[in-house]
Design a protein around this motif. Structure first.
Motif, PDB file in Angstrom:
ATOM      1  N   LYS A  79      11.624 -46.442 -25.629  1.00 53.58           N
ATOM      2  CA  LYS A  79      10.432 -46.796 -24.974  1.00 53.58           C
ATOM      3  C   LYS A  79       9.361 -45.874 -24.757  1.00 53.58           C
ATOM      4  CE  LYS A  79      11.394 -51.089 -22.311  1.00 53.58           C
ATOM      5  NZ  LYS A  79      11.068 -50.522 -20.318  1.00 53.58           N
ATOM      6  N   PRO A  80       7.753 -45.930 -25.261  1.00 54.16           N
ATOM      7  CA  PRO A  80       7.133 -44.913 -25.380  1.00 54.16           C
ATOM      8  C   PRO A  80       7.396 -44.135 -23.860  1.00 54.16           C
ATOM      9  CG  PRO A  80       6.180 -47.010 -25.820  1.00 54.16           C
ATOM     10  CD  PRO A  80       7.405 -46.873 -25.685  1.00 54.16           C
ATOM     11  N   ALA A  81       7.275 -42.971 -24.076  1.00 52.27           N
ATOM     12  CA  ALA A  81       6.764 -42.233 -23.094  1.00 52.27           C
ATOM     13  C   ALA A  81       6.111 -42.658 -22.007  1.00 52.27           C
ATOM     14  CB  ALA A  81       7.018 -40.185 -23.681  1.00 52.27           C
ATOM     15  N   GLY A  82       5.071 -42.605 -22.510  1.00 52.02           N
ATOM     16  CA  GLY A  82       3.813 -42.958 -21.736  1.00 52.02           C
ATOM     17  C   GLY A  82       4.177 -44.062 -20.434  1.00 52.02           C
ATOM     18  N   SER A  83       4.758 -44.776 -20.778  1.00 58.74           N
ATOM     19  CA  SER A  83       4.775 -46.106 -20.483  1.00 58.74           C
ATOM     20  C   SER A  83       5.123 -45.909 -19.156  1.00 58.74           C
ATOM     21  CB  SER A  83       5.723 -47.209 -21.385  1.00 58.74           C
ATOM     22  OG  SER A  83       6.932 -46.898 -21.815  1.00 58.74           O
ATOM     23  N   GLY A  84       5.328 -46.694 -18.225  1.00 57.24           N
ATOM     24  CA  GLY A  84       6.616 -46.379 -16.623  1.00 57.24           C
ATOM     25  C   GLY A  84       5.745 -46.299 -15.599  1.00 57.24           C
ATOM     26  N   LYS A  85       5.967 -45.851 -14.223  1.00 59.76           N
ATOM     27  CA  LYS A  85       5.348 -46.157 -13.367  1.00 59.76           C
ATOM     28  C   LYS A  85       4.548 -44.564 -13.256  1.00 59.76           C
ATOM     29  CE  LYS A  85       5.322 -47.446  -8.742  1.00 59.76           C
ATOM     30  NZ  LYS A  85       5.063 -47.451  -7.288  1.00 59.76           N
ATOM     31  N   ALA A  86       3.629 -44.380 -13.102  1.00 58.63           N
ATOM     32  CA  ALA A  86       2.674 -43.234 -13.325  1.00 58.63           C
ATOM     33  C   ALA A  86       2.851 -42.489 -11.553  1.00 58.63           C
ATOM     34  CB  ALA A  86       1.297 -43.118 -13.957  1.00 58.63           C
ATOM     35  N   LYS A  87       3.150 -41.221 -11.616  1.00 57.62           N
ATOM     36  CA  LYS A  87       3.110 -40.027 -10.138  1.00 57.62           C
ATOM     37  C   LYS A  87       1.590 -40.570 -10.433  1.00 57.62           C
ATOM     38  CE  LYS A  87       7.143 -37.088 -11.426  1.00 57.62           C
ATOM     39  NZ  LYS A  87       7.280 -36.010 -11.222  1.00 57.62           N
ATOM     40  N   LYS A  88       1.698 -40.467  -8.652  1.00 57.15           N
ATOM     41  CA  LYS A  88       0.407 -40.783  -7.716  1.00 57.15           C
ATOM     42  C   LYS A  88      -0.335 -38.625  -7.566  1.00 57.15           C
ATOM     43  CE  LYS A  88      -0.676 -43.414  -3.619  1.00 57.15           C
ATOM     44  NZ  LYS A  88      -0.507 -43.942  -2.964  1.00 57.15           N
ATOM     45  N   LYS A  89      -1.872 -39.010  -8.004  1.00 55.26           N
ATOM     46  CA  LYS A  89      -2.169 -37.756  -7.975  1.00 55.26           C
ATOM     47  C   LYS A  89      -2.171 -36.616  -6.516  1.00 55.26           C
ATOM     48  CE  LYS A  89      -6.549 -35.534  -9.094  1.00 55.26           C
ATOM     49  NZ  LYS A  89      -5.930 -34.261  -7.718  1.00 55.26           N
ATOM     50  N   LYS A  90      -1.813 -35.811  -6.674  1.00 59.09           N
ATOM     51  CA  LYS A  90      -1.709 -34.813  -5.472  1.00 59.09           C
ATOM     52  C   LYS A  90      -3.403 -34.870  -4.769  1.00 59.09           C
ATOM     53  CE  LYS A  90       2.689 -34.989  -4.593  1.00 59.09           C
ATOM     54  NZ  LYS A  90       3.549 -35.360  -3.688  1.00 59.09           N
ATOM     55  N   TRP A  91      -4.463 -34.635  -3.685  1.00 57.55           N
ATOM     56  CA  TRP A  91      -5.162 -34.014  -3.453  1.00 57.55           C
ATOM     57  C   TRP A  91      -5.088 -32.779  -3.075  1.00 57.55           C
ATOM     58  CZ3 TRP A  91     -10.233 -35.814  -5.135  1.00 57.55           C
ATOM     59  CH2 TRP A  91     -10.296 -36.469  -5.196  1.00 57.55           C
ATOM     60  N   SER A  92      -5.747 -31.435  -3.821  1.00 61.74           N
ATOM     61  CA  SER A  92      -5.477 -30.466  -3.185  1.00 61.74           C
ATOM     62  C   SER A  92      -6.217 -29.757  -1.798  1.00 61.74           C
ATOM     63  CB  SER A  92      -6.465 -28.945  -4.202  1.00 61.74           C
ATOM     64  OG  SER A  92      -7.587 -29.464  -4.601  1.00 61.74           O
ATOM     65  N   LYS A  93      -6.067 -28.679  -1.185  1.00 60.10           N
ATOM     66  CA  LYS A  93      -6.380 -28.912   0.006  1.00 60.10           C
ATOM     67  C   LYS A  93      -7.942 -28.032   0.246  1.00 60.10           C
ATOM     68  CE  LYS A  93      -2.739 -30.052   2.511  1.00 60.10           C
ATOM     69  NZ  LYS A  93      -2.339 -31.020   1.670  1.00 60.10           N
ATOM     70  N   GLY A  94      -8.285 -27.490  -1.426  1.00 64.50           N
ATOM     71  CA  GLY A  94      -9.450 -27.231  -1.566  1.00 64.50           C
ATOM     72  C   GLY A  94      -9.234 -25.486  -1.312  1.00 64.50           C
ATOM     73  N   LYS A  95     -10.403 -24.332  -1.801  1.00 66.93           N
ATOM     74  CA  LYS A  95     -10.285 -23.433  -1.805  1.00 66.93           C
ATOM     75  C   LYS A  95     -10.378 -23.027   0.279  1.00 66.93           C
ATOM     76  CE  LYS A  95     -12.448 -22.012  -6.211  1.00 66.93           C
ATOM     77  NZ  LYS A  95     -13.567 -21.150  -6.887  1.00 66.93           N
ATOM     78  N   VAL A  96      -9.263 -21.877   0.799  1.00 65.74           N
ATOM     79  CA  VAL A  96      -9.131 -22.308   1.938  1.00 65.74           C
ATOM     80  C   VAL A  96      -9.924 -20.321   2.073  1.00 65.74           C
ATOM     81  CG1 VAL A  96      -8.353 -20.745   4.251  1.00 65.74           C
ATOM     82  CG2 VAL A  96      -7.270 -23.141   2.801  1.00 65.74           C
ATOM     83  N   ARG A  97     -10.923 -20.035   2.856  1.00 64.47           N
ATOM     84  CA  ARG A  97     -11.128 -18.781   2.859  1.00 64.47           C
ATOM     85  C   ARG A  97     -10.728 -18.454   4.767  1.00 64.47           C
ATOM     86  NH1 ARG A  97     -18.043 -18.799   4.419  1.00 64.47           N
ATOM     87  NH2 ARG A  97     -17.153 -15.959   4.193  1.00 64.47           N
ATOM     88  N   ASP A  98     -11.151 -17.157   4.299  1.00 61.34           N
ATOM     89  CA  ASP A  98     -10.423 -15.724   4.862  1.00 61.34           C
ATOM     90  C   ASP A  98     -11.394 -16.204   6.424  1.00 61.34           C
ATOM     91  OD1 ASP A  98      -8.126 -15.689   4.021  1.00 61.34           O
ATOM     92  OD2 ASP A  98      -8.475 -13.778   3.355  1.00 61.34           O
ATOM     93  N   LYS A  99     -11.342 -16.096   7.933  1.00 61.99           N
ATOM     94  CA  LYS A  99     -11.828 -16.328   8.927  1.00 61.99           C
ATOM     95  C   LYS A  99     -12.435 -14.974   9.136  1.00 61.99           C
ATOM     96  CE  LYS A  99     -12.366 -17.810  13.617  1.00 61.99           C
ATOM     97  NZ  LYS A  99     -14.144 -17.688  13.152  1.00 61.99           N
ATOM     98  N   LEU A 100     -13.815 -14.752   9.039  1.00 66.94           N
ATOM     99  CA  LEU A 100     -14.318 -13.257   9.390  1.00 66.94           C
ATOM    100  C   LEU A 100     -14.199 -13.390  10.823  1.00 66.94           C
ATOM    101  CD1 LEU A 100     -17.947 -14.422   7.185  1.00 66.94           C
ATOM    102  CD2 LEU A 100     -15.497 -12.284   6.304  1.00 66.94           C
ATOM    103  N   ASN A 101     -13.314 -11.629  11.353  1.00 68.73           N
ATOM    104  CA  ASN A 101     -13.761 -11.557  12.178  1.00 68.73           C
ATOM    105  C   ASN A 101     -14.658 -10.711  12.897  1.00 68.73           C
ATOM    106  OD1 ASN A 101     -12.716 -11.206  14.674  1.00 68.73           O
ATOM    107  ND2 ASN A 101     -11.057 -10.621  14.685  1.00 68.73           N
ATOM    108  N   ASN A 102     -16.333 -10.302  12.858  1.00 69.90           N
ATOM    109  CA  ASN A 102     -17.700  -9.881  12.760  1.00 69.90           C
ATOM    110  C   ASN A 102     -18.151  -9.582  14.365  1.00 69.90           C
ATOM    111  OD1 ASN A 102     -17.450  -9.638   9.609  1.00 69.90           O
ATOM    112  ND2 ASN A 102     -19.511 -11.432  10.134  1.00 69.90           N
TER     113      ASN A 102
END
Length: 114
Positions: free
Chosen positions: A20-43
């Motif tokens: 069978k062609p390799a592309g067929s079958g159930k595709a994996k669900k996309k995982k959402w990234s957590k986004g960029k995490v900024r360090d908390k400023l301690n001013n």
């Protein structure tokens, strides 16, 4: 019933399915990234002795002085940086270049008369 023994002459059933062609079958669900995490400023919320001395020693020598620059370099809050800039302006150590509704740009005060 005893377990089946694999025949040496035949290919296993798994390799037959691979036609069978390799592309067929159930595709994996996309995982959402957590986004960029900024360090908390301690001013700082209030000046300590070292940062207050640094304000009077270093800030008047900057070419571009804004509350954002002062806040980042001295590690103080933005509200404290705005007050510090106003204080330096009143003492004549810096001068206003441009003043908008919220953004004020200062520069070092030069000895030449304006």
């Amino acid at each position: 019933m005893p377990p089946k023994k694999p025949d040496k002459g035949k290919t296993p059933a798994k390799s037959q399915k691979s036609t069978k062609p390799a592309g067929s079958g159930k595709a994996k669900k996309k995982k959402w990234s957590k986004g960029k995490v900024r360090d908390k400023l301690n001013n700082l919320v209030m000046f300590d002795k070292a940062s207050y001395e640094k304000l009077y020693k270093e800030v008047p020598s900057y070419k571009l002085i804004t509350p954002a620059v002062v806040s980042e370099r001295l590690k103080i809050r933005g509200s404290l940086a705005r007050r510090a800039c106003r204080e330096l302006l009143e003492k004549g150590l810096i001068k206003v270049v441009s003043q908008h509704s919220r953004q004020v740009i200062y520069t070092r005060a030069t000895n030449s008369s304006d």
